[in-house]
Every structure is written in C-alpha cells, then in structure tokens.
Scaffold this motif. Structure first.
Motif, mmCIF file in Angstrom:
data_model
loop_
_atom_site.group_PDB
_atom_site.id
_atom_site.type_symbol
_atom_site.label_atom_id
_atom_site.label_comp_id
_atom_site.label_asym_id
_atom_site.label_seq_id
_atom_site.Cartn_x
_atom_site.Cartn_y
_atom_site.Cartn_z
ATOM 1 N N ASP A 32 0.871 -1.178 0.000
ATOM 2 C CA ASP A 32 0.000 0.000 0.000
ATOM 3 C C ASP A 32 0.909 1.229 0.000
ATOM 4 O OD1 ASP A 32 -1.919 1.922 0.296
ATOM 5 O OD2 ASP A 32 -2.578 1.293 2.291
ATOM 6 N N ILE A 33 0.870 1.988 -1.088
ATOM 7 C CA ILE A 33 1.836 3.073 -1.301
ATOM 8 C C ILE A 33 1.116 4.408 -1.442
ATOM 9 C CG2 ILE A 33 3.754 3.861 -2.746
ATOM 10 C CD1 ILE A 33 3.676 0.952 -3.959
ATOM 11 N N LYS A 34 1.700 5.417 -0.862
ATOM 12 C CA LYS A 34 1.311 6.800 -1.122
ATOM 13 C C LYS A 34 2.580 7.607 -1.371
ATOM 14 C CE LYS A 34 -2.914 6.724 1.724
ATOM 15 N NZ LYS A 34 -3.800 6.425 0.598
ATOM 16 N N ILE A 35 2.443 8.643 -2.203
ATOM 17 C CA ILE A 35 3.570 9.509 -2.532
ATOM 18 C C ILE A 35 3.209 10.938 -2.153
ATOM 19 C CG2 ILE A 35 5.075 10.376 -4.357
ATOM 20 C CD1 ILE A 35 4.410 7.825 -5.957
ATOM 21 N N VAL A 36 4.039 11.564 -1.332
ATOM 22 C CA VAL A 36 3.862 12.970 -0.966
ATOM 23 C C VAL A 36 4.949 13.777 -1.670
ATOM 24 C CG1 VAL A 36 3.975 14.658 0.914
ATOM 25 C CG2 VAL A 36 2.790 12.482 1.259
ATOM 26 N N ILE A 37 4.560 14.899 -2.277
ATOM 27 C CA ILE A 37 5.523 15.775 -2.951
ATOM 28 C C ILE A 37 5.328 17.219 -2.484
ATOM 29 C CG2 ILE A 37 5.887 14.350 -4.991
ATOM 30 C CD1 ILE A 37 3.788 15.925 -6.463
ATOM 31 N N THR A 38 6.430 17.946 -2.352
ATOM 32 C CA THR A 38 6.348 19.331 -1.873
ATOM 33 C C THR A 38 6.201 20.342 -3.010
ATOM 34 O OG1 THR A 38 8.775 19.478 -1.808
ATOM 35 C CG2 THR A 38 7.655 18.842 0.225
ATOM 36 N N ASP A 39 6.428 19.934 -4.237
ATOM 37 C CA ASP A 39 6.139 20.753 -5.420
ATOM 38 C C ASP A 39 5.243 19.925 -6.332
ATOM 39 O OD1 ASP A 39 7.650 23.041 -4.770
ATOM 40 O OD2 ASP A 39 9.484 22.046 -5.432
ATOM 41 N N ASN A 40 4.079 20.450 -6.665
ATOM 42 C CA ASN A 40 3.116 19.687 -7.450
ATOM 43 C C ASN A 40 3.472 19.728 -8.941
ATOM 44 O OD1 ASN A 40 0.936 18.098 -8.032
ATOM 45 N ND2 ASN A 40 -0.582 19.740 -7.851
ATOM 46 N N ILE A 41 4.617 19.098 -9.248
ATOM 47 C CA ILE A 41 5.116 19.031 -10.626
ATOM 48 C C ILE A 41 5.318 17.559 -10.976
ATOM 49 C CG2 ILE A 41 6.903 19.742 -12.246
ATOM 50 C CD1 ILE A 41 7.632 21.983 -10.259
ATOM 51 N N ILE A 42 4.622 17.104 -12.009
ATOM 52 C CA ILE A 42 4.700 15.702 -12.413
ATOM 53 C C ILE A 42 4.946 15.652 -13.923
ATOM 54 C CG2 ILE A 42 3.513 13.481 -12.494
ATOM 55 C CD1 ILE A 42 1.783 14.463 -10.139
ATOM 56 N N HIS A 43 6.131 15.196 -14.314
ATOM 57 C CA HIS A 43 6.483 15.118 -15.720
ATOM 58 C C HIS A 43 6.323 13.721 -16.305
ATOM 59 C CE1 HIS A 43 9.226 18.904 -15.265
ATOM 60 N NE2 HIS A 43 7.961 19.213 -15.461
ATOM 61 N N TYR A 44 6.321 12.712 -15.455
ATOM 62 C CA TYR A 44 6.273 11.332 -15.941
ATOM 63 C C TYR A 44 4.829 10.841 -16.063
ATOM 64 C CZ TYR A 44 11.318 10.755 -15.250
ATOM 65 O OH TYR A 44 12.680 10.868 -15.338
ATOM 66 N N ASP A 45 4.437 10.426 -17.260
ATOM 67 C CA ASP A 45 3.111 9.840 -17.461
ATOM 68 C C ASP A 45 2.932 8.576 -16.620
ATOM 69 O OD1 ASP A 45 2.489 11.817 -19.279
ATOM 70 O OD2 ASP A 45 2.990 10.616 -21.038
ATOM 71 N N TYR A 46 4.027 7.869 -16.396
ATOM 72 C CA TYR A 46 3.977 6.627 -15.623
ATOM 73 C C TYR A 46 3.437 6.859 -14.215
ATOM 74 C CZ TYR A 46 5.620 2.092 -13.791
ATOM 75 O OH TYR A 46 5.692 0.839 -13.227
ATOM 76 N N ALA A 47 3.651 8.058 -13.689
ATOM 77 C CA ALA A 47 3.144 8.377 -12.350
ATOM 78 C C ALA A 47 1.622 8.249 -12.306
ATOM 79 C CB ALA A 47 3.565 9.786 -11.949
ATOM 80 N N PHE A 48 0.944 8.638 -13.381
ATOM 81 C CA PHE A 48 -0.519 8.535 -13.446
ATOM 82 C C PHE A 48 -0.959 7.114 -13.786
ATOM 83 C CE2 PHE A 48 0.614 12.918 -14.683
ATOM 84 C CZ PHE A 48 0.012 13.595 -13.638
ATOM 85 N N GLN A 49 -0.176 6.437 -14.607
ATOM 86 C CA GLN A 49 -0.519 5.070 -14.987
ATOM 87 C C GLN A 49 -0.505 4.131 -13.782
ATOM 88 O OE1 GLN A 49 2.302 4.065 -18.067
ATOM 89 N NE2 GLN A 49 1.695 5.801 -19.353
ATOM 90 N N LEU A 50 0.350 4.423 -12.813
ATOM 91 C CA LEU A 50 0.443 3.563 -11.629
ATOM 92 C C LEU A 50 -0.818 3.624 -10.762
ATOM 93 C CD1 LEU A 50 4.124 4.212 -10.460
ATOM 94 C CD2 LEU A 50 3.172 2.060 -11.293
ATOM 95 N N LYS A 51 -1.539 4.733 -10.847
ATOM 96 C CA LYS A 51 -2.745 4.945 -10.039
ATOM 97 C C LYS A 51 -2.454 4.815 -8.537
ATOM 98 C CE LYS A 51 -5.886 3.605 -13.749
ATOM 99 N NZ LYS A 51 -6.989 2.721 -14.189
#
Length: 367
Positions: A32-51
């Motif tokens: 069970d994974i969650k990712i926290v980021i301090t800058d809301n910048i996402i360049h990799y499409d794979y980040a969304f594909q992982l859901k």
C-alpha cells in the motif's frame, strides 16, 4: 504493508524515475503506497498510470517551509506507514520528527551523485549530517556515491538503479522519430541529461563542432531541460552547428535513444546514471565521463568507452571509429544489453529494497 514515499516533485529526473520504478514494483508486490511531494510538478506519465495516490504538500511561503514538519507528521499519523522512504535532502530532513515521534523507520535515498564539495559544506553539509544521523539507513545508488559521502556499512547500503524492460518495447519506427525531431543525417548521437552545472553540455557542444568540421553526416541530439536550457539553446542558435538538435523536455526518451547510434554522457560526476542504463537497454554503445558511478556500469572497451571530458580529440576519434564500424557498435550494444539484464533490472532493484525493508522492520520490532 504500508510505505510512504516523500519527494520534492516528480520532475523528469533520474531520482524521480527511480522512485516511480520502485513504486511500480512494490505495487505489484501488494504494498500500500502513497507519494507525498512538496512541489506539485509531475512530468512522468507513468506516475498517473500507476494509479498510486500522489498528495501535494506544497510549500506555502518559504522555499524551506517549516510548516511541512507538522503537516507531514499529521499525515503520517493518519496513514501510519510501516516505512517512510525519502528521496531528497529536505524531504528527509522534514521527515525526521515524524519518524522519531511515531517510531517509523526512515529510509533516506538522497545520495544519488558522487560530487560532494557543495553537498558537504555549509547548510547542505549541516542537513546531510543530521539526515545521516537520524535515518534508519542511508541508501546510495552507486558505490562511488556511498564512498564520497563517507558512509559506513553500519549506516547505509548501495542499491543500484533498475529499469523496466517494458519501456523499450513497441517503440515508434526510427524513421518516424527522426522526421518528428528533424534529424536529417544518416547518423546521430544522443545525450540525455538535464541542463544543469553537473552536466557538461559545453564539452558536448565542442565535440559536435569538432565533428562538424570533419564531416556533416552526424547529428548531435540533446534531450533534456533545466535552468541552463534557454541560454544554451540561444548560444547554439547563434553560432551552430546546424547538426546540433534540441529536443527539450520529452516523454519520448526511449524512441529518441532508439533512433540514434551512440549514447553519450559528459558530466562532472554521476551517481548511477539512468541515461546510460537506457542507452544500454536499447543496445547503444556508450561514451561517458570516467567519474563517479559511471565506471560501475561502463566497462571500457566492452560496452562503451570511459573518457576524460577535456580530451575532445580522443572522443572525436572514438566516436568516428564507432560510426565507421557498425559491427563494433553492434557488439558493444549487445554487451550493454547483457549488462542491464544481469545487474540493472527493476526486479533486481526492487528485491534489494524489499530485503532492506524487511531487515529494518525486523530491527524496529526488536527495539
């Protein structure tokens, strides 16, 4: 098991790529994974594909926002991860109070380079010493980085990068990629790297000009972005050569490498370069700076060449020899692919992290 990844962002960098590759592996292993980021910048499409849930915890006023200490602690208190895994200097620092107060093991993966002068002095050095002291384990992605940061076996571990073979399947035809990006020469070399001080694009440009004075049938492709990108592009636009091609930020990195003949990486010290792994996965011979963790991947004369950036004439000779000897390119490319399959798969990296997590959790339970 629950794990919380904490990073500054998911920009198109090597650390972020490694984070996502590991997240995908862990998800397939039912974490069970969650990712926290301090800058809301996402360049990799794979980040969304992982859901996988990605939670922005943006800095409100200051670049080094002290409120993140408390906000991250509250988030951890709700999610109750078994492990916090951080991927940068400040995210590790922000995570320390939550780790200590909630008794959650902290894995620090900030060591991703082998250039230490600026990283161990002043404020950066102060933060590093604190992070090293309070992390449950400090992970470097190269032995060179592990040594450069002065880590001991009791404080850390080396886990090399790994890549997914699926990324290099069903690629666009080489001809279509060349047409898309205006690569009109029979041959092309590529350097995939961010435009930062750590990457030696000046040497790459000098190399392209020296080659252009000898022959006009080789394009030099630059795939990447960064703070120095605009100024460098203006410089080349003014003085050439016309065979120097800027790609900028792209999600087509696999297609671009595939349509080229040689992969180059000139830098001032790498940890474990994803670009070199990508070159080898696509069977491209490599010419790379003999510094940092690069020598842990490139075996000189076998799957590529290790060079000195200042020896431009030597690089010119190696590059032309490879261009003129397709059999040598093929042999080195095959050797590179074997190197990847043996040592640098996502399965090998993921298994190493799983082993590390198990040891940390066992020790934490004993304590």
């Amino acid at each position: 098991m629950r794990i919380l990844f904490f990073a500054e962002s998911l920009i198109g960098g090597g650390t972020e790529r490694r984070l996502l590759e590991l997240a995908g592996y862990l998800k397939n292993n039912r974490w069970d994974i969650k990712i926290v980021i301090t800058d809301n910048i996402i360049h990799y499409d794979y980040a969304f594909q992982l859901k996988i849930p990605i939670i922005p915890m943006e800095r409100k006023v200051l670049k080094k926002d002290p409120t993140i200490f408390f906000r991250f602690y509250r988030f951890c208190k709700r999610f109750r991860p078994h492990i916090i895994h951080t991927w940068g200097k400040m995210t590790t620092f922000y995570a320390i109070p939550a780790s200590l107060l909630l008794n959650i093991p902290l894995v620090n993966s900030q060591v991703a380079d082998a250039t230490i002068k600026e990283n161990l002095q002043g404020f950066n050095g102060f933060i590093w010493r604190i992070n090293k002291r309070f992390a449950s384990v400090n992970v470097a992605n190269s032995q060179a980085g592990f040594n450069a940061y002065g880590l001991k076996s009791s404080q850390g571990r080396v886990i090399h990068n790994g890549i997914r073979s699926q990324r290099f399947e069903n690629l666009t035809s080489k001809q279509m990629v060349k047409q898309k990006y205006g690569i009109q020469t029979p041959y092309a070399v590529v350097m995939v790297a961010s435009f930062t001080e750590k990457k030696d694009y000046h040497a790459y440009l000098t190399l392209s000009r020296e080659i252009y004075n000898i022959r006009k049938d080789i394009s030099f492709v630059a795939a990447g972005h960064g703070p120095l990108y605009e100024a460098f592009r203006d410089k080349v636009s003014a003085k050439g050569p016309e065979t120097f091609i800027f790609i900028g930020r792209t999600n087509d990195v696999e297609d671009i490498i595939n349509c080229c003949d040689i992969g180059i990486l000139l830098s001032h010290g790498e940890g474990m370069s994803n670009a070199i792994l990508e070159y080898m996965a696509l069977k491209k011979p490599v010419i790379a700076t003999n510094a940092g963790g690069t020598k842990e991947i490139v075996k000189n004369g076998v799957n590529g060449y290790l060079i000195d950036n200042k020896n431009i004439n030597g690089i010119v000779s190696l590059l032309i020899d490879l261009i003129e000897n397709p059999n040598k390119r093929e042999e080195m490319g095959e050797a590179g692919r074997k190197t990847i399959n043996r040592f640098f798969t996502v399965e090998k990296m993921g298994a190493a992290f799983l082993d590390l997590y198990e040891i940390i959790l066992e020790n934490n339970n004993l304590n």
